[in-house]
Design a protein around this motif. Structure first.
Motif, PDB file in Angstrom:
ATOM      1  N   SER A  37       0.829  -1.206   0.000  1.00  0.00           N
ATOM      2  CA  SER A  37       0.000   0.000   0.000  1.00  0.00           C
ATOM      3  C   SER A  37       0.862   1.254   0.000  1.00  0.00           C
ATOM      4  CB  SER A  37      -0.952   0.006   1.192  1.00  0.00           C
ATOM      5  OG  SER A  37      -0.226  -0.068   2.410  1.00  0.00           O
ATOM      6  N   ASP A  38       1.982   1.238   0.705  1.00  0.00           N
ATOM      7  CA  ASP A  38       2.896   2.384   0.725  1.00  0.00           C
ATOM      8  C   ASP A  38       3.511   2.595  -0.656  1.00  0.00           C
ATOM      9  OD1 ASP A  38       4.553   4.483   1.921  1.00  0.00           O
ATOM     10  OD2 ASP A  38       6.205   3.047   1.709  1.00  0.00           O
ATOM     11  N   ALA A  39       3.946   1.509  -1.273  1.00  0.00           N
ATOM     12  CA  ALA A  39       4.571   1.620  -2.595  1.00  0.00           C
ATOM     13  C   ALA A  39       3.576   2.104  -3.636  1.00  0.00           C
ATOM     14  CB  ALA A  39       5.169   0.272  -2.997  1.00  0.00           C
ATOM     15  N   VAL A  40       2.352   1.588  -3.590  1.00  0.00           N
ATOM     16  CA  VAL A  40       1.321   2.022  -4.544  1.00  0.00           C
ATOM     17  C   VAL A  40       1.047   3.507  -4.370  1.00  0.00           C
ATOM     18  CG1 VAL A  40      -1.140   1.839  -5.132  1.00  0.00           C
ATOM     19  CG2 VAL A  40       0.235  -0.223  -4.854  1.00  0.00           C
ATOM     20  N   GLU A  41       0.924   3.945  -3.144  1.00  0.00           N
ATOM     21  CA  GLU A  41       0.667   5.366  -2.874  1.00  0.00           C
ATOM     22  C   GLU A  41       1.804   6.237  -3.386  1.00  0.00           C
ATOM     23  OE1 GLU A  41       0.432   8.072   1.105  1.00  0.00           O
ATOM     24  OE2 GLU A  41      -0.761   6.226   1.120  1.00  0.00           O
ATOM     25  N   ARG A  42       3.028   5.837  -3.130  1.00  0.00           N
ATOM     26  CA  ARG A  42       4.189   6.616  -3.575  1.00  0.00           C
ATOM     27  C   ARG A  42       4.292   6.665  -5.095  1.00  0.00           C
ATOM     28  NH1 ARG A  42       8.604   3.724  -0.190  1.00  0.00           N
ATOM     29  NH2 ARG A  42      10.007   4.847  -1.567  1.00  0.00           N
ATOM     30  N   LEU A  43       4.091   5.521  -5.741  1.00  0.00           N
ATOM     31  CA  LEU A  43       4.179   5.483  -7.202  1.00  0.00           C
ATOM     32  C   LEU A  43       3.029   6.226  -7.870  1.00  0.00           C
ATOM     33  CD1 LEU A  43       5.356   1.792  -7.666  1.00  0.00           C
ATOM     34  CD2 LEU A  43       6.689   3.869  -8.122  1.00  0.00           C
ATOM     35  N   THR A  44       1.842   6.154  -7.285  1.00  0.00           N
ATOM     36  CA  THR A  44       0.710   6.906  -7.828  1.00  0.00           C
ATOM     37  C   THR A  44       0.989   8.396  -7.757  1.00  0.00           C
ATOM     38  OG1 THR A  44      -0.848   5.155  -7.238  1.00  0.00           O
ATOM     39  CG2 THR A  44      -1.775   7.350  -7.604  1.00  0.00           C
ATOM     40  N   GLY A  45       1.501   8.860  -6.629  1.00  0.00           N
ATOM     41  CA  GLY A  45       1.858  10.271  -6.490  1.00  0.00           C
ATOM     42  C   GLY A  45       2.921  10.683  -7.491  1.00  0.00           C
ATOM     43  N   LEU A  46       3.905   9.825  -7.691  1.00  0.00           N
ATOM     44  CA  LEU A  46       4.965  10.104  -8.658  1.00  0.00           C
ATOM     45  C   LEU A  46       4.390  10.235 -10.069  1.00  0.00           C
ATOM     46  CD1 LEU A  46       8.089  10.342  -8.853  1.00  0.00           C
ATOM     47  CD2 LEU A  46       8.109   7.888  -9.332  1.00  0.00           C
ATOM     48  N   ALA A  47       3.475   9.329 -10.430  1.00  0.00           N
ATOM     49  CA  ALA A  47       2.868   9.388 -11.768  1.00  0.00           C
ATOM     50  C   ALA A  47       2.022  10.635 -11.943  1.00  0.00           C
ATOM     51  CB  ALA A  47       2.021   8.136 -12.007  1.00  0.00           C
ATOM     52  N   ARG A  48       1.264  10.984 -10.912  1.00  0.00           N
ATOM     53  CA  ARG A  48       0.409  12.181 -10.997  1.00  0.00           C
ATOM     54  C   ARG A  48       1.222  13.455 -11.107  1.00  0.00           C
ATOM     55  NH1 ARG A  48      -3.984  10.312  -6.465  1.00  0.00           N
ATOM     56  NH2 ARG A  48      -5.183   8.965  -7.861  1.00  0.00           N
ATOM     57  N   ASP A  49       2.434  13.423 -10.590  1.00  0.00           N
ATOM     58  CA  ASP A  49       3.293  14.602 -10.576  1.00  0.00           C
ATOM     59  C   ASP A  49       4.397  14.505 -11.630  1.00  0.00           C
ATOM     60  OD1 ASP A  49       3.849  17.099  -9.433  1.00  0.00           O
ATOM     61  OD2 ASP A  49       5.341  16.241  -8.062  1.00  0.00           O
ATOM     62  N   TRP A  50       4.250  13.570 -12.553  1.00  0.00           N
ATOM     63  CA  TRP A  50       5.296  13.269 -13.521  1.00  0.00           C
ATOM     64  C   TRP A  50       5.735  14.477 -14.344  1.00  0.00           C
ATOM     65  CZ3 TRP A  50       9.241  10.609 -14.822  1.00  0.00           C
ATOM     66  CH2 TRP A  50       9.710  10.633 -16.120  1.00  0.00           C
ATOM     67  N   GLU A  51       4.811  15.198 -14.908  1.00  0.00           N
ATOM     68  CA  GLU A  51       5.193  16.312 -15.796  1.00  0.00           C
ATOM     69  C   GLU A  51       6.018  17.352 -15.071  1.00  0.00           C
ATOM     70  OE1 GLU A  51       2.541  18.005 -18.622  1.00  0.00           O
ATOM     71  OE2 GLU A  51       1.390  16.146 -18.760  1.00  0.00           O
ATOM     72  N   ARG A  52       5.638  17.687 -13.844  1.00  0.00           N
ATOM     73  CA  ARG A  52       6.408  18.669 -13.079  1.00  0.00           C
ATOM     74  C   ARG A  52       7.788  18.115 -12.743  1.00  0.00           C
ATOM     75  NH1 ARG A  52       8.061  19.765  -8.240  1.00  0.00           N
ATOM     76  NH2 ARG A  52       6.947  18.079  -7.192  1.00  0.00           N
ATOM     77  N   ARG A  53       7.852  16.866 -12.292  1.00  0.00           N
ATOM     78  CA  ARG A  53       9.131  16.262 -11.910  1.00  0.00           C
ATOM     79  C   ARG A  53      10.051  16.080 -13.115  1.00  0.00           C
ATOM     80  NH1 ARG A  53       9.629  13.096  -6.996  1.00  0.00           N
ATOM     81  NH2 ARG A  53       7.843  13.485  -5.676  1.00  0.00           N
ATOM     82  N   ALA A  54       9.488  15.779 -14.258  1.00  0.00           N
ATOM     83  CA  ALA A  54      10.287  15.527 -15.451  1.00  0.00           C
ATOM     84  C   ALA A  54      10.550  16.810 -16.229  1.00  0.00           C
ATOM     85  CB  ALA A  54       9.578  14.508 -16.347  1.00  0.00           C
ATOM     86  N   GLY A  55      10.203  17.927 -15.676  1.00  0.00           N
ATOM     87  CA  GLY A  55      10.442  19.191 -16.354  1.00  0.00           C
ATOM     88  C   GLY A  55       9.552  19.397 -17.567  1.00  0.00           C
ATOM     89  N   GLY A  56       8.382  18.750 -17.557  1.00  0.00           N
ATOM     90  CA  GLY A  56       7.468  18.907 -18.661  1.00  0.00           C
ATOM     91  C   GLY A  56       7.728  17.992 -19.836  1.00  0.00           C
ATOM     92  N   GLU A  57       8.820  17.212 -19.756  1.00  0.00           N
ATOM     93  CA  GLU A  57       9.142  16.284 -20.832  1.00  0.00           C
ATOM     94  C   GLU A  57       8.475  14.958 -20.559  1.00  0.00           C
ATOM     95  OE1 GLU A  57      13.356  15.950 -21.239  1.00  0.00           O
ATOM     96  OE2 GLU A  57      13.649  18.079 -20.941  1.00  0.00           O
ATOM     97  N   THR A  58       7.891  14.353 -21.595  1.00  0.00           N
ATOM     98  CA  THR A  58       7.319  13.016 -21.458  1.00  0.00           C
ATOM     99  C   THR A  58       7.993  12.088 -22.453  1.00  0.00           C
ATOM    100  OG1 THR A  58       5.537  13.575 -22.990  1.00  0.00           O
ATOM    101  CG2 THR A  58       5.078  13.810 -20.625  1.00  0.00           C
ATOM    102  N   ALA A  59       8.043  10.809 -22.094  1.00  0.00           N
ATOM    103  CA  ALA A  59       8.699   9.818 -22.969  1.00  0.00           C
ATOM    104  C   ALA A  59       7.787   9.393 -24.081  1.00  0.00           C
ATOM    105  CB  ALA A  59       9.120   8.608 -22.152  1.00  0.00           C
TER     106      ALA A  59
END
Length: 83
Positions: free
Chosen positions: A61-83
């Motif tokens: 449950s902790d890992a799912v929560e962390r990864l979901t947050g990471l995915a939701r915040d992907w564009e900001r974290r990746a500087g707006g670049e997507t693969a």
């Protein structure tokens, strides 16, 4: 029994996993967030990484929560670049 339930049951049996230990809905929600927020090929890779993390002792449950947050915040974290 629907196909997804049947597949999950058979796959768990094959791998020696208790099907009640699998939070199918949480995993599907996570992969949906990754597929739409990051890139589709990242969804199965993320599910695999989640399995590795769980095998290493991370609470699912902790890992799912962390990864979901990471995915939701992907564009900001990746500087707006997507693969």
């Amino acid at each position: 029994m629907n196909v997804l339930t049947e597949w999950t049951t058979l796959a768990c049996r094959e791998l020696g996993i208790d099907p009640s230990a699998v939070d199918r809905d949480a995993l599907l929600d996570l992969t949906k967030e990754v597929a739409h927020g990051v890139t589709r090929p990242a969804a199965p890779l993320t599910a695999y990484l989640l399995g590795l993390a769980q095998g290493a002792g991370t609470a699912p449950s902790d890992a799912v929560e962390r990864l979901t947050g990471l995915a939701r915040d992907w564009e900001r974290r990746a500087g707006g670049e997507t693969a």
